[in-house]
Write a protein that holds these residues in place. Structure first.
Motif, PDB file in Angstrom:
ATOM      1  N   ILE A 245     -35.413  23.277   8.244  1.00 18.14           N
ATOM      2  CA  ILE A 245     -35.605  21.858   8.535  1.00 18.14           C
ATOM      3  C   ILE A 245     -34.270  21.182   8.331  1.00 18.14           C
ATOM      4  O   ILE A 245     -33.573  21.455   7.364  1.00 18.14           O
ATOM      5  CB  ILE A 245     -36.675  21.236   7.609  1.00 18.14           C
ATOM      6  N   TRP A 246     -33.896  20.307   9.258  1.00 14.66           N
ATOM      7  CA  TRP A 246     -32.640  19.589   9.091  1.00 14.66           C
ATOM      8  C   TRP A 246     -32.773  18.177   9.618  1.00 14.66           C
ATOM      9  O   TRP A 246     -33.704  17.845  10.335  1.00 14.66           O
ATOM     10  CB  TRP A 246     -31.474  20.319   9.742  1.00 14.66           C
ATOM     11  N   GLY A 247     -31.833  17.361   9.219  1.00 17.36           N
ATOM     12  CA  GLY A 247     -31.826  15.974   9.647  1.00 17.36           C
ATOM     13  C   GLY A 247     -30.811  15.182   8.860  1.00 17.36           C
ATOM     14  O   GLY A 247     -29.853  15.721   8.326  1.00 17.36           O
ATOM     15  N   SER A 248     -31.070  13.889   8.760  1.00 17.17           N
ATOM     16  CA  SER A 248     -30.179  12.973   8.075  1.00 17.17           C
ATOM     17  C   SER A 248     -31.022  12.033   7.232  1.00 17.17           C
ATOM     18  O   SER A 248     -32.181  11.759   7.569  1.00 17.17           O
ATOM     19  CB  SER A 248     -29.378  12.171   9.105  1.00 17.17           C
ATOM     20  N   SER A 249     -30.439  11.516   6.177  1.00 20.96           N
ATOM     21  CA  SER A 249     -31.160  10.561   5.339  1.00 20.96           C
ATOM     22  C   SER A 249     -31.494   9.295   6.100  1.00 20.96           C
ATOM     23  O   SER A 249     -32.375   8.547   5.702  1.00 20.96           O
ATOM     24  CB  SER A 249     -30.331  10.225   4.094  1.00 20.96           C
ATOM     25  N   SER A 250     -30.822   9.047   7.223  1.00 22.01           N
ATOM     26  CA  SER A 250     -31.079   7.841   8.008  1.00 22.01           C
ATOM     27  C   SER A 250     -31.820   8.127   9.316  1.00 22.01           C
ATOM     28  O   SER A 250     -32.010   7.229  10.128  1.00 22.01           O
ATOM     29  CB  SER A 250     -29.761   7.125   8.305  1.00 22.01           C
ATOM     30  N   ALA A 251     -32.277   9.360   9.525  1.00 28.60           N
ATOM     31  CA  ALA A 251     -32.952   9.725  10.780  1.00 28.60           C
ATOM     32  C   ALA A 251     -34.406   9.265  10.783  1.00 28.60           C
ATOM     33  O   ALA A 251     -35.067   9.246   9.755  1.00 28.60           O
ATOM     34  CB  ALA A 251     -32.896  11.235  10.984  1.00 28.60           C
TER      35      ALA A 251
ATOM     36  N   ASP B  83     -42.638  16.513   8.655  1.00 26.20           N
ATOM     37  CA  ASP B  83     -42.171  16.545   7.275  1.00 26.20           C
ATOM     38  C   ASP B  83     -41.400  15.260   6.970  1.00 26.20           C
ATOM     39  O   ASP B  83     -40.791  14.665   7.852  1.00 26.20           O
ATOM     40  CB  ASP B  83     -41.259  17.743   7.028  1.00 26.20           C
ATOM     41  N   THR B  84     -41.430  14.844   5.736  1.00 27.15           N
ATOM     42  CA  THR B  84     -40.750  13.614   5.345  1.00 27.15           C
ATOM     43  C   THR B  84     -39.619  13.910   4.374  1.00 27.15           C
ATOM     44  O   THR B  84     -39.590  14.956   3.742  1.00 27.15           O
ATOM     45  CB  THR B  84     -41.733  12.619   4.688  1.00 27.15           C
ATOM     46  N   LEU B  85     -38.723  12.961   4.268  1.00 28.14           N
ATOM     47  CA  LEU B  85     -37.594  13.077   3.353  1.00 28.14           C
ATOM     48  C   LEU B  85     -37.723  11.998   2.298  1.00 28.14           C
ATOM     49  O   LEU B  85     -37.995  10.842   2.611  1.00 28.14           O
ATOM     50  CB  LEU B  85     -36.275  12.894   4.115  1.00 28.14           C
TER      51      LEU B  85
ATOM     52  N   LYS C  95     -37.873   7.558   4.075  1.00 32.15           N
ATOM     53  CA  LYS C  95     -37.157   7.453   5.354  1.00 32.15           C
ATOM     54  C   LYS C  95     -37.071   6.026   5.858  1.00 32.15           C
ATOM     55  O   LYS C  95     -36.081   5.648   6.461  1.00 32.15           O
ATOM     56  CB  LYS C  95     -37.764   8.378   6.402  1.00 32.15           C
ATOM     57  N   ASP C  96     -38.094   5.198   5.602  1.00 35.61           N
ATOM     58  CA  ASP C  96     -38.033   3.807   6.047  1.00 35.61           C
ATOM     59  C   ASP C  96     -36.994   3.019   5.258  1.00 35.61           C
ATOM     60  O   ASP C  96     -36.248   2.229   5.827  1.00 35.61           O
ATOM     61  CB  ASP C  96     -39.405   3.140   5.925  1.00 35.61           C
ATOM     62  N   ALA C  97     -36.933   3.225   3.957  1.00 29.70           N
ATOM     63  CA  ALA C  97     -35.976   2.498   3.118  1.00 29.70           C
ATOM     64  C   ALA C  97     -34.541   2.944   3.375  1.00 29.70           C
ATOM     65  O   ALA C  97     -33.611   2.152   3.231  1.00 29.70           O
ATOM     66  CB  ALA C  97     -36.324   2.684   1.642  1.00 29.70           C
ATOM     67  N   SER C  98     -34.351   4.212   3.762  1.00 30.67           N
ATOM     68  CA  SER C  98     -32.980   4.735   3.902  1.00 30.67           C
ATOM     69  C   SER C  98     -32.468   4.750   5.334  1.00 30.67           C
ATOM     70  O   SER C  98     -31.374   5.240   5.578  1.00 30.67           O
ATOM     71  CB  SER C  98     -32.895   6.139   3.302  1.00 30.67           C
TER      72      SER C  98
END
Length: 133
Positions: free
Chosen positions: A28-34, A50-52, A74-77
């Motif tokens: 799983i990959w992504g960004s804190s702002s994705a 999946d959520t971060l 994810k919404d806050a970041s």
């Protein structure tokens, strides 16, 4: 004037191996702002539900409040994880008026970070579970 009130933002990218014995090549990959994260299994890439959750902790592992939060979902970041320099330094256990000699031995240091400057290092550790202990 009052540099400790300046806000600092950051985002980070990550890749977490979530493979199991049965499912051997899942990442799983992504960004804190994705908005969404991606999941890959043997090259088959698709969005995942999946959520971060980013949890801010001190070097000793205690929760820290930065920007009014200890946890950033994810919404806050989505605009970045942010807080004042004062918040980040409090999380590190000091302030601009703190004594640098409390962190490193040297006779040549100025008596306060405010008068000598500093580098602030953030370490990001990623896991595939929300460890709130």
């Amino acid at each position: 004037q009052n540099p400790e009130e300046f806000n600092m933002w950051f985002t980070y990218d990550f890749e977490i191996d979530t493979s199991t014995e049965r499912d051997r090549s899942t990442v799983i990959w992504g960004s804190s702002s994705a908005k969404t994260l991606s999941k890959s299994n043997f090259g088959d890439v698709r969005p995942t539900s999946d959520t971060l959750l980013t949890i801010i902790r001190s070097p000793q592992g205690d929760p820290c409040t930065v920007g009014g939060r200890t946890e950033w979902d994810k919404d806050a970041s989505k605009q970045g994880i942010w807080g004042s320099l004062k918040d980040w330094m409090a999380c590190a256990g000091t302030s601009l008026d703190g004594d640098p000699r409390a962190f490193m031995e040297s006779q040549g240091f100025a008596p306060h970070f405010r008068t000598m400057g500093l580098n602030l290092r953030l370490d990001v550790f990623c896991t595939n579970s929300h460890d709130r202990q």
